[in-house]
Design a protein around this motif. Structure first.
Motif, PDB file in Angstrom:
ATOM      1  N   ALA A 260       3.150   8.555  -0.779  1.00  0.00           N
ATOM      2  CA  ALA A 260       1.798   8.085  -1.085  1.00  0.00           C
ATOM      3  C   ALA A 260       1.806   7.355  -2.419  1.00  0.00           C
ATOM      4  CB  ALA A 260       0.831   9.268  -1.141  1.00  0.00           C
ATOM      5  N   ALA A 261       0.895   6.420  -2.566  1.00  0.00           N
ATOM      6  CA  ALA A 261       0.731   5.709  -3.838  1.00  0.00           C
ATOM      7  C   ALA A 261      -0.733   5.325  -3.972  1.00  0.00           C
ATOM      8  CB  ALA A 261       1.615   4.465  -3.879  1.00  0.00           C
ATOM      9  N   LYS A 262      -1.182   5.242  -5.244  1.00  0.00           N
ATOM     10  CA  LYS A 262      -2.585   4.920  -5.506  1.00  0.00           C
ATOM     11  C   LYS A 262      -2.656   3.670  -6.371  1.00  0.00           C
ATOM     12  CE  LYS A 262      -5.279   6.829  -8.602  1.00  0.00           C
ATOM     13  NZ  LYS A 262      -6.375   7.443  -9.358  1.00  0.00           N
ATOM     14  N   ALA A 263      -3.572   2.780  -6.039  1.00  0.00           N
ATOM     15  CA  ALA A 263      -3.725   1.547  -6.824  1.00  0.00           C
ATOM     16  C   ALA A 263      -4.332   1.886  -8.183  1.00  0.00           C
ATOM     17  CB  ALA A 263      -4.618   0.565  -6.082  1.00  0.00           C
ATOM     18  N   THR A 264      -3.825   1.218  -9.224  1.00  0.00           N
ATOM     19  CA  THR A 264      -4.373   1.457 -10.559  1.00  0.00           C
ATOM     20  C   THR A 264      -5.111   0.235 -11.104  1.00  0.00           C
ATOM     21  OG1 THR A 264      -2.233   0.884 -11.508  1.00  0.00           O
ATOM     22  CG2 THR A 264      -2.676   3.236 -11.148  1.00  0.00           C
ATOM     23  N   ASN A 265      -5.196  -0.833 -10.315  1.00  0.00           N
ATOM     24  CA  ASN A 265      -6.067  -1.939 -10.730  1.00  0.00           C
ATOM     25  C   ASN A 265      -6.835  -2.470  -9.514  1.00  0.00           C
ATOM     26  OD1 ASN A 265      -4.125  -3.449  -9.396  1.00  0.00           O
ATOM     27  ND2 ASN A 265      -3.802  -4.920 -11.047  1.00  0.00           N
ATOM     28  N   GLU A 266      -7.916  -3.174  -9.793  1.00  0.00           N
ATOM     29  CA  GLU A 266      -8.765  -3.650  -8.694  1.00  0.00           C
ATOM     30  C   GLU A 266      -8.111  -4.753  -7.883  1.00  0.00           C
ATOM     31  OE1 GLU A 266     -12.809  -4.480  -9.489  1.00  0.00           O
ATOM     32  OE2 GLU A 266     -13.159  -2.312  -9.775  1.00  0.00           O
ATOM     33  N   ASP A 267      -7.178  -5.459  -8.511  1.00  0.00           N
ATOM     34  CA  ASP A 267      -6.478  -6.535  -7.796  1.00  0.00           C
ATOM     35  C   ASP A 267      -5.497  -5.995  -6.761  1.00  0.00           C
ATOM     36  OD1 ASP A 267      -7.772  -8.319  -9.344  1.00  0.00           O
ATOM     37  OD2 ASP A 267      -6.099  -8.659 -10.740  1.00  0.00           O
ATOM     38  N   LEU A 268      -5.267  -4.696  -6.819  1.00  0.00           N
ATOM     39  CA  LEU A 268      -4.308  -4.009  -5.937  1.00  0.00           C
ATOM     40  C   LEU A 268      -2.875  -4.513  -6.121  1.00  0.00           C
ATOM     41  CD1 LEU A 268      -6.268  -3.632  -2.548  1.00  0.00           C
ATOM     42  CD2 LEU A 268      -6.443  -2.297  -4.648  1.00  0.00           C
ATOM     43  N   THR A 269      -2.588  -4.993  -7.324  1.00  0.00           N
ATOM     44  CA  THR A 269      -1.214  -5.439  -7.595  1.00  0.00           C
ATOM     45  C   THR A 269      -0.434  -4.387  -8.359  1.00  0.00           C
ATOM     46  OG1 THR A 269      -2.039  -6.546  -9.564  1.00  0.00           O
ATOM     47  CG2 THR A 269      -1.750  -7.901  -7.579  1.00  0.00           C
ATOM     48  N   GLU A 270      -1.120  -3.329  -8.843  1.00  0.00           N
ATOM     49  CA  GLU A 270      -0.416  -2.273  -9.575  1.00  0.00           C
ATOM     50  C   GLU A 270      -0.691  -0.926  -8.928  1.00  0.00           C
ATOM     51  OE1 GLU A 270      -1.397  -2.696 -13.719  1.00  0.00           O
ATOM     52  OE2 GLU A 270      -0.749  -4.793 -13.583  1.00  0.00           O
ATOM     53  N   TRP A 271       0.370  -0.195  -8.687  1.00  0.00           N
ATOM     54  CA  TRP A 271       0.264   1.075  -7.958  1.00  0.00           C
ATOM     55  C   TRP A 271       1.085   2.142  -8.647  1.00  0.00           C
ATOM     56  CZ3 TRP A 271      -2.246   1.637  -3.016  1.00  0.00           C
ATOM     57  CH2 TRP A 271      -2.861   0.461  -2.566  1.00  0.00           C
ATOM     58  N   GLU A 272       0.624   3.372  -8.508  1.00  0.00           N
ATOM     59  CA  GLU A 272       1.338   4.505  -9.083  1.00  0.00           C
ATOM     60  C   GLU A 272       1.874   5.354  -7.935  1.00  0.00           C
ATOM     61  OE1 GLU A 272       0.091   8.334 -11.770  1.00  0.00           O
ATOM     62  OE2 GLU A 272      -1.331   6.676 -11.547  1.00  0.00           O
ATOM     63  N   LEU A 273       3.180   5.654  -7.977  1.00  0.00           N
ATOM     64  CA  LEU A 273       3.755   6.501  -6.930  1.00  0.00           C
ATOM     65  C   LEU A 273       3.269   7.933  -7.105  1.00  0.00           C
ATOM     66  CD1 LEU A 273       7.544   5.566  -6.620  1.00  0.00           C
ATOM     67  CD2 LEU A 273       5.709   5.169  -4.948  1.00  0.00           C
ATOM     68  N   LYS A 274       2.929   8.574  -6.020  1.00  0.00           N
ATOM     69  CA  LYS A 274       2.518   9.977  -6.012  1.00  0.00           C
ATOM     70  C   LYS A 274       3.535  10.758  -5.190  1.00  0.00           C
ATOM     71  CE  LYS A 274      -1.362   9.229  -8.140  1.00  0.00           C
ATOM     72  NZ  LYS A 274      -1.490   9.698  -9.537  1.00  0.00           N
ATOM     73  N   PRO A 275       3.509  12.073  -5.279  1.00  0.00           N
ATOM     74  CA  PRO A 275       4.451  12.865  -4.468  1.00  0.00           C
ATOM     75  C   PRO A 275       4.216  12.650  -2.973  1.00  0.00           C
ATOM     76  CG  PRO A 275       3.421  14.225  -6.157  1.00  0.00           C
ATOM     77  CD  PRO A 275       2.692  12.921  -6.156  1.00  0.00           C
ATOM     78  N   PRO A 276       5.249  12.885  -2.182  1.00  0.00           N
ATOM     79  CA  PRO A 276       5.070  12.749  -0.732  1.00  0.00           C
ATOM     80  C   PRO A 276       4.027  13.731  -0.201  1.00  0.00           C
ATOM     81  CG  PRO A 276       7.243  13.654  -1.238  1.00  0.00           C
ATOM     82  CD  PRO A 276       6.615  13.269  -2.533  1.00  0.00           C
ATOM     83  N   ILE A 277       3.386  13.355   0.896  1.00  0.00           N
ATOM     84  CA  ILE A 277       2.406  14.247   1.533  1.00  0.00           C
ATOM     85  C   ILE A 277       3.060  15.076   2.638  1.00  0.00           C
ATOM     86  CG2 ILE A 277       0.458  12.730   1.010  1.00  0.00           C
ATOM     87  CD1 ILE A 277       0.491  11.836   3.974  1.00  0.00           C
TER      88      ILE A 277
END
Ligand code: FRU
Length: 445
Positions: A260-277
């Motif tokens: 899983a990963a979550k976007a960290t900007n509104e442009d959706l060009t930057e994402w933060e990796l999260k632990p697997p689900i």
């Protein structure tokens, strides 16, 4: 294992009510895999008619397919047109000698239709490839998802930027800026303006190529969704969990996960990796094309997996390298029911997680199922893999002819709590918006 309990805030001012709780990944266990069995409810009908070849004129093979969806996950209908995206390969490419070679020449193509079906004069029309040959990242593009922002009037193409086989290092990518131009007779998806790498395997939560002795290490198939409770932009994807795997035949080397990963900007060009689900360590090396269907307060997690990616100790002869025994399960779509994005207690559908299997007499008939919500049913589409298994194993042209390379008939699958059953085979490759308004009756059709 990763994923210690923690809270991911969504901004300084938001309270915990709007935060996503990260839990330990749910596990696909050997006990669940031992329950896998074909039943009337989960076995797809045998394909006894040739399905419509939607890219016949253009001379393309078609496999993994996904619809253009709105930000909220519903299927986009633009001026009466529906659009789907598929992995495609030019059938006449001189380097494609057997169907498996196509992966190295995979491109994303698009189709449009007013009916949202394969058959008929208004069925899917091939529009061409979506990316300019010099523009996309990687050597070839593998599966993803496509989101249409109605206000911005642009497509977000999430895709896998894969390097050349055999290792095929994979990264999650986004192409932005494509628009949809509609006319009375046709639709044009314009070239994207920019391509961005969103995430790479970090080596801690997601295994890197250098540390793996598995079968094509995965970091692919980004599936975008807007979190239904927090409104955040997330994606899930196929990865592998790092394990000690010095012996290639060790069960620990069969370490598929769903990341899983979550976007960290509104442009959706930057994402933060999260632990697997979700993890399948010791069960399967590949948990491909993961996606969610949100239905009656549940998060239904679906993914696909092959026979050959099951861990060796689960085969009837205790080792898949012998290739003599029976695998623990068929080429299939699997599903789990969860109470949220992270739910370490998510429940396997039907006890075994098996939702759609190929029939026994044609075990490689179709593959790459994708479930989409439709009232009390889900519509599940896939592509025709091998139409005639008797010819499997033959080299060259015969093998090429056996490869279907087009959309398979879609299936309606009824979901009732943690039970599913295939209720209807639709005539050809169809997507939910083509079947009319969402109805919530209790009939099958
Ligand atoms: C599933 C799949 C995907 C991948 C693509 C490559 O059929 O293996 O995981 O993106 O095919 O062709």
């Amino acid at each position: 294992a990763v994923g210690l309990a923690a809270t991911v805030g969504i901004g300084a001012t938001s309270g915990s009510a709007a935060a996503v709780e990260v839990e330990e990944p749910a596990q696909w266990t050997e006990e669940m895999a031992a329950e896998i069995e074909r039943t009337e409810e989960n076995t797809a009908p045998y394909l006894d008619e040739d399905p419509t070849q939607i890219a016949e004129e253009a001379g393309y093979w078609v496999w993994d397919t996904w619809p253009l969806r709105n930000r909220d996950g519903s299927i986009a209908v633009i001026d009466g047109w529906q659009i789907i995206f598929s992995l495609v390969a030019d059938k006449s490419h001189p380097a494609i000698e057997v169907p498996g070679d196509r992966h190295n020449y995979a491109r994303v193509g698009y189709f449009y239709s007013r009916t949202g079906k394969s058959e008929g004069p208004n069925g899917w029309q091939f529009g061409g490839e979506v990316f300019d040959e010099d523009a996309f990242l990687g050597n070839q593009t593998w599966a993803g998802s496509a989101m249409y922002d109605q206000d911005e009037e642009q497509i977000y193409h999430f895709y896998t930027a894969a390097d050349a086989l055999p290792e095929a290092r994979q990264r999650l990518a986004l192409a932005k800026g494509a628009t949809v131009e509609t006319g009375p007779q046709d639709v044009t998806v314009t070239e994207s303006e920019s391509h961005h790498i969103l995430a790479e395997a970090d080596g801690e939560m997601y295994e890197q190529l250098e540390d793996s002795s598995g079968i094509i290490t995965a970091f692919r198939d980004p599936w975008y969704f807007k979190h239904p409770e927090t409104g955040e932009d997330w994606m899930i994807f196929e990865g592998n969990t790092p394990t000690e795997n010095d012996n290639p035949n060790s069960p620990l080397n069969y370490n598929g996960n769903i990341g899983a990963a979550k976007a960290t900007n509104e442009d959706l060009t930057e994402w933060e990796l999260k632990p697997p689900i979700f993890e399948a360590v010791g069960v399967s090396q590949q948990t491909e094309r993961p996606h969610f269907v949100f239905h009656e307060d549940k998060w239904y997690l679906f993914f696909i997996t092959h026979e050959f990616t099951y861990a060796p100790q689960l085969w009837s002869d205790g080792g898949r390298f012998e290739k003599e025994g029976e695998p623990p399960g068929p080429e299939a779509l699997h599903g789990f029911a969860a109470d949220g994005l992270y739910d370490s207690e998510m429940e396997p559908l039907n006890g075994s997680s098996l939702v759609v299997a190929n029939p026994e007499k044609a075990p490689f008939q179709t593959y790459s199922w994708l479930a989409m919500p439709h009232g009390k049913d889900s519509i599940v589409e896939s592509f025709v893999n091998f139409q005639d298994v008797d010819t499997l194993g033959l080299p060259g042209d015969e093998l090429k002819e056996a490869f279907g390379g087009t959309l398979a008939p879609s299936l309606k699958v009824d979901i009732d709590g943690t039970d599913t059953s295939i209720t209807t085979e639709l005539k050809d490759g169809q997507f939910p918006a083509s079947i009319g308004a969402r109805s919530r009756g209790n009939g099958n059709n």
